[in-house]
Design an enzyme around this catalytic site. Sequence first.
Site, mmCIF file in Angstrom:
data_model
loop_
_atom_site.group_PDB
_atom_site.id
_atom_site.type_symbol
_atom_site.label_atom_id
_atom_site.label_comp_id
_atom_site.label_asym_id
_atom_site.label_seq_id
_atom_site.Cartn_x
_atom_site.Cartn_y
_atom_site.Cartn_z
ATOM 1 N N GLY A 104 0.865 -1.565 0.202
ATOM 2 C CA GLY A 104 0.228 0.165 0.090
ATOM 3 C C GLY A 104 0.868 0.961 -0.036
ATOM 4 N N GLY A 112 -0.645 7.083 2.170
ATOM 5 C CA GLY A 112 -0.321 8.098 2.726
ATOM 6 C C GLY A 112 0.696 7.460 4.565
ATOM 7 N N GLY A 114 1.460 3.931 4.085
ATOM 8 C CA GLY A 114 2.361 3.232 4.156
ATOM 9 C C GLY A 114 3.879 4.195 3.289
ATOM 10 N N PHE A 166 -13.795 22.276 11.884
ATOM 11 C CA PHE A 166 -14.440 20.832 11.276
ATOM 12 C C PHE A 166 -15.152 20.065 12.318
ATOM 13 C CE2 PHE A 166 -13.183 17.957 7.364
ATOM 14 C CZ PHE A 166 -12.898 18.544 6.674
ATOM 15 N N ASP A 192 -8.155 -5.670 0.223
ATOM 16 C CA ASP A 192 -7.614 -6.537 0.043
ATOM 17 C C ASP A 192 -6.232 -7.455 1.400
ATOM 18 O OD1 ASP A 192 -8.278 -6.056 -2.762
ATOM 19 O OD2 ASP A 192 -6.670 -4.658 -3.253
ATOM 20 N N GLN A 213 -18.050 4.448 8.894
ATOM 21 C CA GLN A 213 -18.907 5.314 8.544
ATOM 22 C C GLN A 213 -19.777 6.406 7.496
ATOM 23 O OE1 GLN A 213 -16.088 9.468 8.559
ATOM 24 N NE2 GLN A 213 -16.957 9.011 10.560
ATOM 25 N N HIS A 239 -20.266 9.315 5.576
ATOM 26 C CA HIS A 239 -20.298 10.659 5.466
ATOM 27 C C HIS A 239 -21.975 10.978 5.431
ATOM 28 C CE1 HIS A 239 -18.731 14.672 4.886
ATOM 29 N NE2 HIS A 239 -17.916 14.021 5.268
ATOM 30 N N LEU A 283 -17.522 12.611 -2.143
ATOM 31 C CA LEU A 283 -17.400 13.524 -1.363
ATOM 32 C C LEU A 283 -17.268 15.033 -1.648
ATOM 33 C CD1 LEU A 283 -17.544 12.288 2.222
ATOM 34 C CD2 LEU A 283 -14.558 13.602 1.326
ATOM 35 N N GLU A 316 -16.445 17.941 4.577
ATOM 36 C CA GLU A 316 -16.705 18.257 5.951
ATOM 37 C C GLU A 316 -16.651 19.917 5.902
ATOM 38 O OE1 GLU A 316 -17.442 15.326 9.240
ATOM 39 O OE2 GLU A 316 -15.697 17.204 10.543
ATOM 40 N N ARG A 343 -19.828 13.241 12.658
ATOM 41 C CA ARG A 343 -20.834 12.159 10.825
ATOM 42 C C ARG A 343 -21.493 11.599 11.440
ATOM 43 N NH1 ARG A 343 -14.611 12.080 7.818
ATOM 44 N NH2 ARG A 343 -14.412 13.933 6.999
ATOM 45 N N HIS A 366 -17.976 5.884 3.293
ATOM 46 C CA HIS A 366 -16.654 6.778 3.941
ATOM 47 C C HIS A 366 -15.699 6.234 4.177
ATOM 48 C CE1 HIS A 366 -13.925 10.342 3.724
ATOM 49 N NE2 HIS A 366 -14.660 10.448 4.661
ATOM 50 N N ARG A 414 -15.139 8.034 13.722
ATOM 51 C CA ARG A 414 -14.064 8.621 13.299
ATOM 52 C C ARG A 414 -13.840 10.163 13.055
ATOM 53 N NH1 ARG A 414 -11.530 10.775 8.563
ATOM 54 N NH2 ARG A 414 -12.041 9.582 7.474
ATOM 55 N N SER A 428 -7.839 11.104 9.762
ATOM 56 C CA SER A 428 -7.744 9.965 9.367
ATOM 57 C C SER A 428 -6.303 9.898 8.820
ATOM 58 C CB SER A 428 -8.558 9.261 8.617
ATOM 59 O OG SER A 428 -8.293 10.518 6.890
ATOM 60 N N LEU A 429 -6.330 11.505 8.449
ATOM 61 C CA LEU A 429 -5.197 11.759 7.765
ATOM 62 C C LEU A 429 -3.986 11.829 8.874
ATOM 63 C CD1 LEU A 429 -5.820 14.545 5.604
ATOM 64 C CD2 LEU A 429 -5.407 12.205 4.557
#
Lengths: 232, 576
Positions: free
Chosen positions: B12, B15, B17, B116, B218, B237, B239, B249, B252, B283, B349, B391, B396-397
Amino acid sequence: MQVTLRIKRFNPETDTKPHFEEYVVDVEGTDRVLDALNQVKWTQDGTLTYRRSCAHGICGSDAMRINGRNRLACKVLMKDLGKRVTVEPLIGFKVEKDLLVDMEPFFNAYKSVKPYLIADDAPSAGERLQSPADRARFDDTTKCILCAACTSSCPITWTSDDFVGPAAIVNAHRFIFDSRDKGASDRLRILNSQSGVWRCRTIFNCTDACPRDIKITEAIEQVKRALLSEQV
Amino acid sequence: MAYHRYDAVIVGAGGAGLMAAIQLAGHANIAVVSKLYPPRSHTGAAQGGISAALGNTEEDHWEWHMFDTVKGGDYLVDQDAAEVLAREAIDAVLELEHMGLPFNRTPDGKIDQRRFGGHSRDFGAAPVRRACYAADRTGHMIIQTLYQQGIKHNVNFFDEFHLLDILFTDDGQCCGVVVYEIKTGEIHTIHAKTVLIASGGYGRVFKITSNALAGTGDGVAIAYRRGIPLMDMEFYQFHPTGLYKLGILVSEAARGEGGVLINNEGERFAERYAPTMKDLAPRDMVSRFIYQEVKEGRGIDGKDYVLLDVSHLGPEVIDQKLPDVTDFARVYLGVEPKKEGIPIQPTAHYAMGGLPTNVEGQVIHDPEGSVVPGFYSAGESACVSVHGANRLGTNSLVDLVVFGRRAGRHMLEYVQNNDFVELPKNHEDFARSQVDAILSRQNGEHAANIRAEMQEVMMDKVSVVRNERGLLEARDKIAELKSRYQSICVQDRGSTYNTDLLEALELGAMLDCAETIIFGAMAREESRGAHYREDFEARDDRNWLAHSLIYRTDSGMELRKKPVSITRFEPKERKY
């Protein structure tokens, strides 16, 4: 509505040269070309091959030639195309299979302009400062998704193997005009070479092809001016 | 057969990986495997921002960020992990800036921040500006920046290789992966001291989703087949603001900048449900508000959508801070957001569940937290758990960079202190048999039909609102589809870019993910965060303040509970 897709097919395992095949699909006007391709693949011919991922114009996988213009299949709606739609792979690249081309030369050109920040050591605390005005200078070229629509639309790249192409210059621009970056002279030297910006003939195909509306020709001109004036 | 040997292999190139790869590059011999070119990874689709309590525009503290994360996750968040997330977010965001990420700036040149959903000052008192952003393409800039660093550090990329199997020795040590070279159809073994699964989520199990077509789970499913439990799979989740019918998307950030949700009566309905945070409630809650409005007949024209209105923000804010998402509305729906509301509905999402890990990214295999030697996961494929039952936006970032970095660093230590172990005998057999079985079958069903039926039932019965009857139906349907999958057939039998085969393999992974989501959702007889049961409307801390671990055994699936780490914040009722 019913639409006929004329798709250029090529299977290296069985074909000696490409040929067109036609498929009739039943689509909504608001469907994307990608939806139509998926319909062919999922209900008519599983061998049809193309790249795709995000399906909304941000990952850069599905650039192809749609009615003669380089577009992302996920960003063009069927209602804007008419009843017969011709889909071909990007030109200027080796076709691997159907709509899928060899992207290695494209990524190699990208890598050749040192597409990463070259800077002094970061401050020990906090961020590097940058004014909104300095940030705005390279905003447009940060939008590039490396889809190759621009590079493949450029007639110069069709005839010469060594031109880095508009996408690589866009990504060099993104760093050359970043106030935090110290690698401008290095990149400008690379783009001043035979494979660099002087091959550009300001044809504007790249700007027309860009699905992110980047003013590519203008960015290339800014790089040329920086070379001539020896300042960024 | 091709054989490679690397100290570490990362599956992967999103971000998580790439962040891990950058820690290892130059210090260890590593390979990054992805079924896409790295910048195509779905991290690039993230829009609104990455939170960190920098306090650049107003007072903020990591403790507030931690609290919001815990509360947002309906107290199922492991608080030791949430503390790591909120503390290290600050340094991680600065590291991204140092790598060159072009954040938007404040007038004095610092990283700009905006509001946010669910992020508050002073433990819930009012919204706070915490999300650092680069217009509404923050994820795009993260994936670009990290890929650029990968190039700079000469990372070995295996672009367009699909994961087929993860290898473990008889005593459970991870020792490599088997992958399929998409260009040639060749099967490769990558022998490694350590493996990181950073293969992302599985939103494509649902019909309406914001996820890329590549989001098929996977890595999660293959680990599960190899006996690794999956954690908290029932928490998925939705969204609230996906483009109507398409699921694309709309960040938000649109509400963070002041956009509001409007029902058929022109009412700003969110404030009726969440008087303080209003449209910026978390969310899971906003998705349920929309569900309720639609159910009570206040969807637009009686249909199953509402409007997201940003027209009052003015053209300048729209063009400078929300250019991409408003462009989506124009391109795909023909709607001009400067003048009219954008039709939206909840869209699948983000997977809160996944491979259970500790805060070092090591995958664990029991409620006590025993690690699987050499095996790591980070990002959406992992469940640390910092997101608990729901979340928060931007987290997530944060998760990617904080835990991708931690996993990379821990892997480096592991690589330096451990030797290669021998591969198991006939290590390619399982992978090869799967590919051969599909390619050699002459008659059978195409993946597309089975996939469409799976997506339909998951959307209908296992999405925003669930009940026992629906879940039973979904369970039986997925069982039927799994049995039909056994006789799946492809039209493309070639070895060059056989994407027909890939879609069949991906469907197999998605069916496993779907099955565990339903199993978890049936077992959890309570409502918490994104998991809402009409037949068990209340949160039940006495029985269910616990993670669920789902094991695949010879006699079917088995559930074990794992305790939640509670350090600072006692569970309370969640009000916004």
